[in-house]
Design a protein around this motif. Sequence first.
Motif, PDB file in Angstrom:
ATOM      1  N   GLN A 120       0.817  -1.210   0.000  1.00 47.00           N
ATOM      2  CA  GLN A 120       0.000   0.000   0.000  1.00 47.00           C
ATOM      3  C   GLN A 120       0.858   1.272   0.000  1.00 47.00           C
ATOM      4  OE1 GLN A 120      -3.338  -0.349   2.990  1.00 47.00           O
ATOM      5  NE2 GLN A 120      -2.289  -2.258   3.505  1.00 47.00           N
ATOM      6  N   TRP A 121       2.169   1.123  -0.211  1.00 51.63           N
ATOM      7  CA  TRP A 121       3.071   2.254  -0.088  1.00 51.63           C
ATOM      8  C   TRP A 121       3.921   2.412  -1.352  1.00 51.63           C
ATOM      9  CZ3 TRP A 121       3.355   6.507   2.342  1.00 51.63           C
ATOM     10  CH2 TRP A 121       4.551   7.230   2.411  1.00 51.63           C
ATOM     11  N   ASN A 122       3.870   3.588  -1.963  1.00 51.90           N
ATOM     12  CA  ASN A 122       4.585   3.805  -3.219  1.00 51.90           C
ATOM     13  C   ASN A 122       5.376   5.110  -3.248  1.00 51.90           C
ATOM     14  OD1 ASN A 122       3.662   1.433  -4.814  1.00 51.90           O
ATOM     15  ND2 ASN A 122       1.645   2.344  -4.467  1.00 51.90           N
ATOM     16  N   GLU A 123       5.769   5.600  -2.073  1.00 54.29           N
ATOM     17  CA  GLU A 123       6.555   6.828  -1.980  1.00 54.29           C
ATOM     18  C   GLU A 123       8.009   6.499  -1.637  1.00 54.29           C
ATOM     19  OE1 GLU A 123       5.376   9.675  -2.909  1.00 54.29           O
ATOM     20  OE2 GLU A 123       3.330   8.934  -3.171  1.00 54.29           O
ATOM     21  N   PRO A 124       8.919   7.477  -1.718  1.00 57.47           N
ATOM     22  CA  PRO A 124      10.352   7.197  -1.532  1.00 57.47           C
ATOM     23  C   PRO A 124      10.768   6.757  -0.133  1.00 57.47           C
ATOM     24  CG  PRO A 124      10.030   9.278  -2.697  1.00 57.47           C
ATOM     25  CD  PRO A 124       8.687   8.862  -2.189  1.00 57.47           C
ATOM     26  N   CYS A 125      10.051   7.185   0.897  1.00 58.93           N
ATOM     27  CA  CYS A 125      10.451   6.875   2.276  1.00 58.93           C
ATOM     28  C   CYS A 125      10.490   5.360   2.500  1.00 58.93           C
ATOM     29  CB  CYS A 125       9.472   7.528   3.256  1.00 58.93           C
ATOM     30  SG  CYS A 125      10.007   7.487   4.968  1.00 58.93           S
ATOM     31  N   LEU A 126      11.577   4.873   3.106  1.00 62.80           N
ATOM     32  CA  LEU A 126      11.796   3.441   3.289  1.00 62.80           C
ATOM     33  C   LEU A 126      11.415   2.969   4.694  1.00 62.80           C
ATOM     34  CD1 LEU A 126      15.394   3.194   1.777  1.00 62.80           C
ATOM     35  CD2 LEU A 126      13.252   2.657   0.605  1.00 62.80           C
ATOM     36  N   ILE A 127      11.117   1.686   4.825  1.00 58.41           N
ATOM     37  CA  ILE A 127      11.137   1.031   6.133  1.00 58.41           C
ATOM     38  C   ILE A 127      12.577   0.601   6.385  1.00 58.41           C
ATOM     39  CG2 ILE A 127      10.627  -1.187   7.222  1.00 58.41           C
ATOM     40  CD1 ILE A 127       7.759  -0.813   6.639  1.00 58.41           C
ATOM     41  N   LEU A 128      13.100   0.943   7.567  1.00 57.48           N
ATOM     42  CA  LEU A 128      14.472   0.614   7.931  1.00 57.48           C
ATOM     43  C   LEU A 128      14.472  -0.415   9.056  1.00 57.48           C
ATOM     44  CD1 LEU A 128      15.976   4.237   7.980  1.00 57.48           C
ATOM     45  CD2 LEU A 128      15.826   2.637   6.057  1.00 57.48           C
ATOM     46  N   LEU A 129      14.865  -1.635   8.747  1.00 52.30           N
ATOM     47  CA  LEU A 129      14.902  -2.698   9.748  1.00 52.30           C
ATOM     48  C   LEU A 129      16.129  -2.531  10.642  1.00 52.30           C
ATOM     49  CD1 LEU A 129      13.987  -5.830   7.566  1.00 52.30           C
ATOM     50  CD2 LEU A 129      12.475  -4.501   9.064  1.00 52.30           C
ATOM     51  N   GLU A 130      15.891  -2.583  11.953  1.00 49.12           N
ATOM     52  CA  GLU A 130      16.968  -2.392  12.931  1.00 49.12           C
ATOM     53  C   GLU A 130      17.343  -3.710  13.585  1.00 49.12           C
ATOM     54  OE1 GLU A 130      17.900   0.232  16.987  1.00 49.12           O
ATOM     55  OE2 GLU A 130      16.004   0.476  15.925  1.00 49.12           O
ATOM     56  N   ASN A 131      18.627  -3.947  13.753  1.00 50.60           N
ATOM     57  CA  ASN A 131      19.108  -5.158  14.414  1.00 50.60           C
ATOM     58  C   ASN A 131      18.721  -5.173  15.892  1.00 50.60           C
ATOM     59  OD1 ASN A 131      21.130  -2.942  14.334  1.00 50.60           O
ATOM     60  ND2 ASN A 131      22.284  -4.276  15.717  1.00 50.60           N
ATOM     61  N   THR A 132      18.608  -6.371  16.437  1.00 49.81           N
ATOM     62  CA  THR A 132      18.113  -6.571  17.802  1.00 49.81           C
ATOM     63  C   THR A 132      19.263  -6.683  18.808  1.00 49.81           C
ATOM     64  OG1 THR A 132      16.307  -7.830  16.803  1.00 49.81           O
ATOM     65  CG2 THR A 132      16.521  -7.992  19.164  1.00 49.81           C
ATOM     66  N   ALA A 133      18.963  -6.385  20.071  1.00 48.30           N
ATOM     67  CA  ALA A 133      19.987  -6.387  21.126  1.00 48.30           C
ATOM     68  C   ALA A 133      19.958  -7.637  21.987  1.00 48.30           C
ATOM     69  CB  ALA A 133      19.807  -5.164  22.016  1.00 48.30           C
ATOM     70  N   GLY A 134      19.411  -8.724  21.518  1.00 53.84           N
ATOM     71  CA  GLY A 134      19.281  -9.910  22.357  1.00 53.84           C
ATOM     72  C   GLY A 134      20.579 -10.683  22.521  1.00 53.84           C
ATOM     73  N   GLN A 135      20.503 -11.777  23.265  1.00 59.81           N
ATOM     74  CA  GLN A 135      21.633 -12.685  23.396  1.00 59.81           C
ATOM     75  C   GLN A 135      22.016 -13.202  22.020  1.00 59.81           C
ATOM     76  OE1 GLN A 135      23.398 -13.666  26.001  1.00 59.81           O
ATOM     77  NE2 GLN A 135      22.239 -12.942  27.769  1.00 59.81           N
ATOM     78  N   PRO A 136      23.282 -13.565  21.817  1.00 55.62           N
ATOM     79  CA  PRO A 136      23.681 -14.134  20.533  1.00 55.62           C
ATOM     80  C   PRO A 136      22.759 -15.291  20.147  1.00 55.62           C
ATOM     81  CG  PRO A 136      25.603 -13.735  21.891  1.00 55.62           C
ATOM     82  CD  PRO A 136      24.411 -13.442  22.742  1.00 55.62           C
ATOM     83  N   GLY A 137      22.261 -15.247  18.909  1.00 54.47           N
ATOM     84  CA  GLY A 137      21.327 -16.273  18.447  1.00 54.47           C
ATOM     85  C   GLY A 137      19.878 -15.878  18.562  1.00 54.47           C
ATOM     86  N   THR A 138      19.589 -14.776  19.268  1.00 55.14           N
ATOM     87  CA  THR A 138      18.226 -14.270  19.354  1.00 55.14           C
ATOM     88  C   THR A 138      17.793 -13.763  17.980  1.00 55.14           C
ATOM     89  OG1 THR A 138      18.611 -13.588  21.626  1.00 55.14           O
ATOM     90  CG2 THR A 138      16.710 -12.609  20.535  1.00 55.14           C
ATOM     91  N   MET A 139      16.500 -13.816  17.715  1.00 61.03           N
ATOM     92  CA  MET A 139      15.975 -13.385  16.420  1.00 61.03           C
ATOM     93  C   MET A 139      16.334 -11.922  16.144  1.00 61.03           C
ATOM     94  SD  MET A 139      12.020 -13.742  15.189  1.00 61.03           S
ATOM     95  CE  MET A 139      11.397 -12.953  13.701  1.00 61.03           C
TER      96      MET A 139
END
Length: 277
Positions: free
Chosen positions: A131-150
């Motif tokens: 539903q989105w066709n404009e230049p602004c992006l979704i920016l996925l951020e890495n998580t701060a969990g224990q190693p191996g956390t999603m």
Amino acid sequence: MLFGCHLSIREGYLGAAKAAQRMNASAYQYFPKNPRSLTVKNFNQEDAKLCRDFCEEHGIFSIAHTPYPTSLTPQPEKRDITIKSLLNDLEIANAYGSAGVVVHFGSPIRSSDPLAGYQLMIEMLNKVLSQWNEPCLILLENTAGQPGTMGTTIEELVQVRSLCDYPDKIGFCLDTCHAYASDLLNGDNLEHFLQKGENLNYFEHLIAIHFNNSKYPAGSGKDRHANIFNRGHITEKQFDELVKAEPFKKLPFILETPSDEGIKHSDEVALLIKKWG
């Protein structure tokens, strides 16, 4: 190099941009609406144009950050409102000339099915971005969990993006505290991180850095931000190596550090500019 910090929109979106300019910042982040609500917000298009023009005139880069309740792996009863809220965030950020909207990586939803969280993330992203066709992006951020956390590896970030129907509408935001907490970066593996990021084309889509120190050691899994030059476990030498690494030389570094622990954001930005600007 671009340095700045997270700023309040208490004085309006244009007010946040002017606050960035007053502290000589060349980048900033803001919440597009109440950070504790998924309510859809109406906004002033005239104010949006004034803010966008001001940032273009002064060479100021901006990104938005979704409200705290936003999740890409929500409970079923919250999925529709989350989609509407994310679209609203994108609409606001795009109108104000921002490059993207930061969204935290999802979390597991069933221990019996480790893939379920990723599948729901991709489904949610597809529903929003269809539903989105404009230049602004979704920016996925890495998580701060224990190693191996999603959400703690470059492989996951890149794979989720590639499996979406609209990968060109998705970029990345790297949080240095989160990376340290999850052992993605631990102070001794920068070359390995840079090589892996290059091999997976992660840096090609990296739009911004959340520049934060960590109050806890590498691999702790704890998301507690510290100021860059004091009270943190990431050393100045390690930050120096990161800032000077080739993939980061033209990216915005945006503080999400404490402003009440001995140094104000304006002073911290000034220190960053003095050292690396």
